[in-house]
Design a protein around this motif. Structure first.
Motif, mmCIF file in Angstrom:
data_model
loop_
_atom_site.group_PDB
_atom_site.id
_atom_site.type_symbol
_atom_site.label_atom_id
_atom_site.label_comp_id
_atom_site.label_asym_id
_atom_site.label_seq_id
_atom_site.Cartn_x
_atom_site.Cartn_y
_atom_site.Cartn_z
ATOM 1 N N MET A 189 0.833 -1.212 0.000
ATOM 2 C CA MET A 189 0.000 0.000 0.000
ATOM 3 C C MET A 189 0.864 1.257 0.000
ATOM 4 O O MET A 189 0.541 2.258 -0.664
ATOM 5 C CB MET A 189 -0.917 -0.018 1.223
ATOM 6 C CG MET A 189 -1.978 -1.114 1.178
ATOM 7 S SD MET A 189 -3.047 -1.126 2.631
ATOM 8 C CE MET A 189 -3.888 0.446 2.414
ATOM 9 N N ALA A 190 1.983 1.228 0.728
ATOM 10 C CA ALA A 190 2.885 2.379 0.751
ATOM 11 C C ALA A 190 3.478 2.614 -0.631
ATOM 12 O O ALA A 190 3.584 3.767 -1.096
ATOM 13 C CB ALA A 190 3.980 2.156 1.787
ATOM 14 N N ARG A 191 3.894 1.531 -1.309
ATOM 15 C CA ARG A 191 4.438 1.676 -2.654
ATOM 16 C C ARG A 191 3.392 2.229 -3.621
ATOM 17 O O ARG A 191 3.693 3.048 -4.485
ATOM 18 C CB ARG A 191 4.960 0.321 -3.146
ATOM 19 C CG ARG A 191 6.231 -0.141 -2.433
ATOM 20 C CD ARG A 191 6.885 -1.301 -3.177
ATOM 21 N NE ARG A 191 6.015 -2.467 -3.227
ATOM 22 C CZ ARG A 191 6.013 -3.424 -2.290
ATOM 23 N NH1 ARG A 191 6.808 -3.332 -1.226
ATOM 24 N NH2 ARG A 191 5.212 -4.456 -2.416
ATOM 25 N N ARG A 192 2.152 1.767 -3.445
ATOM 26 C CA ARG A 192 1.083 2.245 -4.324
ATOM 27 C C ARG A 192 0.821 3.732 -4.109
ATOM 28 O O ARG A 192 0.624 4.489 -5.060
ATOM 29 C CB ARG A 192 -0.179 1.429 -4.071
ATOM 30 C CG ARG A 192 -1.326 1.764 -5.020
ATOM 31 C CD ARG A 192 -2.443 0.800 -4.844
ATOM 32 N NE ARG A 192 -3.541 1.091 -5.777
ATOM 33 C CZ ARG A 192 -4.653 0.390 -5.868
ATOM 34 N NH1 ARG A 192 -4.811 -0.685 -5.090
ATOM 35 N NH2 ARG A 192 -5.581 0.711 -6.726
ATOM 36 N N ARG A 193 0.808 4.161 -2.819
ATOM 37 C CA ARG A 193 0.613 5.583 -2.546
ATOM 38 C C ARG A 193 1.759 6.411 -3.105
ATOM 39 O O ARG A 193 1.544 7.507 -3.666
ATOM 40 C CB ARG A 193 0.494 5.794 -1.032
ATOM 41 C CG ARG A 193 -0.829 5.315 -0.438
ATOM 42 C CD ARG A 193 -1.028 5.866 0.978
ATOM 43 N NE ARG A 193 0.014 5.397 1.884
ATOM 44 C CZ ARG A 193 -0.084 4.297 2.606
ATOM 45 N NH1 ARG A 193 -1.176 3.538 2.527
ATOM 46 N NH2 ARG A 193 0.890 3.947 3.416
#
Length: 208
Positions: A189-193
Motif C-alpha cells: 500500500m505504501a508503494r502504491r501511494r
C-alpha cells in the motif's frame, strides 16, 4: 470374592466431559461429565459387562497388563477394579415388585449388579466382611485414583506439557505469519501511494 483389574483408556471429549473404553472388552464404552463420575461409571460398566458374559455362559477375557496396552494418541490408561464372585450359578428366586425396585436402586447406587448386591447381602447376613463394606478404604482409593488421573491429564495437556508447548509454538507461528502478511500488505500500500503521488506530481509539472 475376588478382585479383577481391567485397563480402561480415558480420553477428554472435545464436546465436554470424558470418555473411556476397555480394550479387552470391545464395545464396552462409557462417558461421564467429570473424572469422579468416569471412574464410578467405569466400575459399573465393567461389572455389568462381566455379569452379562457370565449369564450368557461365556468366559471372561484375560485382562491385558497395563504395560502391554497400546495407547492411542491422547489416551490415558486407568486401572478399573471390581469385586466379583466365583463361578456364578444361576438360581431362580421370587421377590415382591417393590422390593426388587428398591434392590435395583440400591445396587445401582453402589455400582453393583442385582446379583452382586444380593450376593453381598447374603455374605453380610452370614457374618462375612467383603470389600464393599469398607467404605473408608473405598473412599481413599477413589481419592488416590482421582489424584493420579488428574496428574496424568495435567501432564498430557496441562501447562508445561508437550501438548501445551506445541500449541504455544503453533500460536507463535500463526502470529508470525499474520504479522508478515500485514507487513507485506502495508508495504504494498505504501508503494502504491508513492507511485500515485509521483504520477500526480509528474502531471502537475508546467509544460515548456
Amino acid at each position: 470374592m475376588t478382585t479383577v483389574l481391567f485397563v480402561a483408556l480415558a480420553t477428554a471429549d472435545p464436546a465436554g466431559g470424558y470418555r473411556a473404553s476397555f480394550p479387552d472388552l470391545p464395545g464396552c464404552d462409557l462417558s461421564a461429565v467429570d473424572l469422579a463420575e468416569l471412574l464410578l461409571a467405569a466400575r459399573r460398566t465393567l461389572s455389568a459387562q462381566l455379569q452379562r458374559l457370565a449369564d450368557a455362559g461365556e468366559t471372561w477375557p484375560k485382562p491385558t497388563p497395563i504395560e502391554a496396552v497400546t495407547l492411542p494418541p491422547g489416551a490415558i490408561p486407568v486401572l478399573v477394579d471390581v469385586a466379583v464372585d466365583d463361578t456364578p450359578v444361576r438360581v431362580n428366586i421370587s421377590l415382591g415388585e417393590r422390593l426388587v425396585q428398591r434392590l435395583d436402586a440400591a445396587a445401582e447406587a453402589r455400582g453393583m449388579t442385582r446379583s452382586g448386591f444380593i450376593a453381598q447381602a447374603v455374605r453380610v447376613s452370614l457374618g462375612e466382611r467383603g470389600p464393599a463394606n469398607d467404605f473408608d478404604a473405598a473412599t481413599r482409593r477413589m481419592q488416590e485414583e482421582l489424584a493420579n488421573l488428574g496428574r496424568k491429564i495435567n501432564d498430557s495437556i496441562g501447562p508445561g506439557s508437550a501438548f501445551s508447548r506445541r500449541m504455544s509454538e503453533l500460536d507463535e507461528q500463526v502470529y508470525e505469519g499474520v504479522r508478515k502478511a500485514a507487513d507485506s500488505v502495508s508495504a504494498a500500500m505504501a508503494r502504491r501511494r508513492e507511485a500515485s503521488r509521483a504520477a500526480a506530481d509528474a502531471g502537475a509539472e508546467p509544460r515548456a
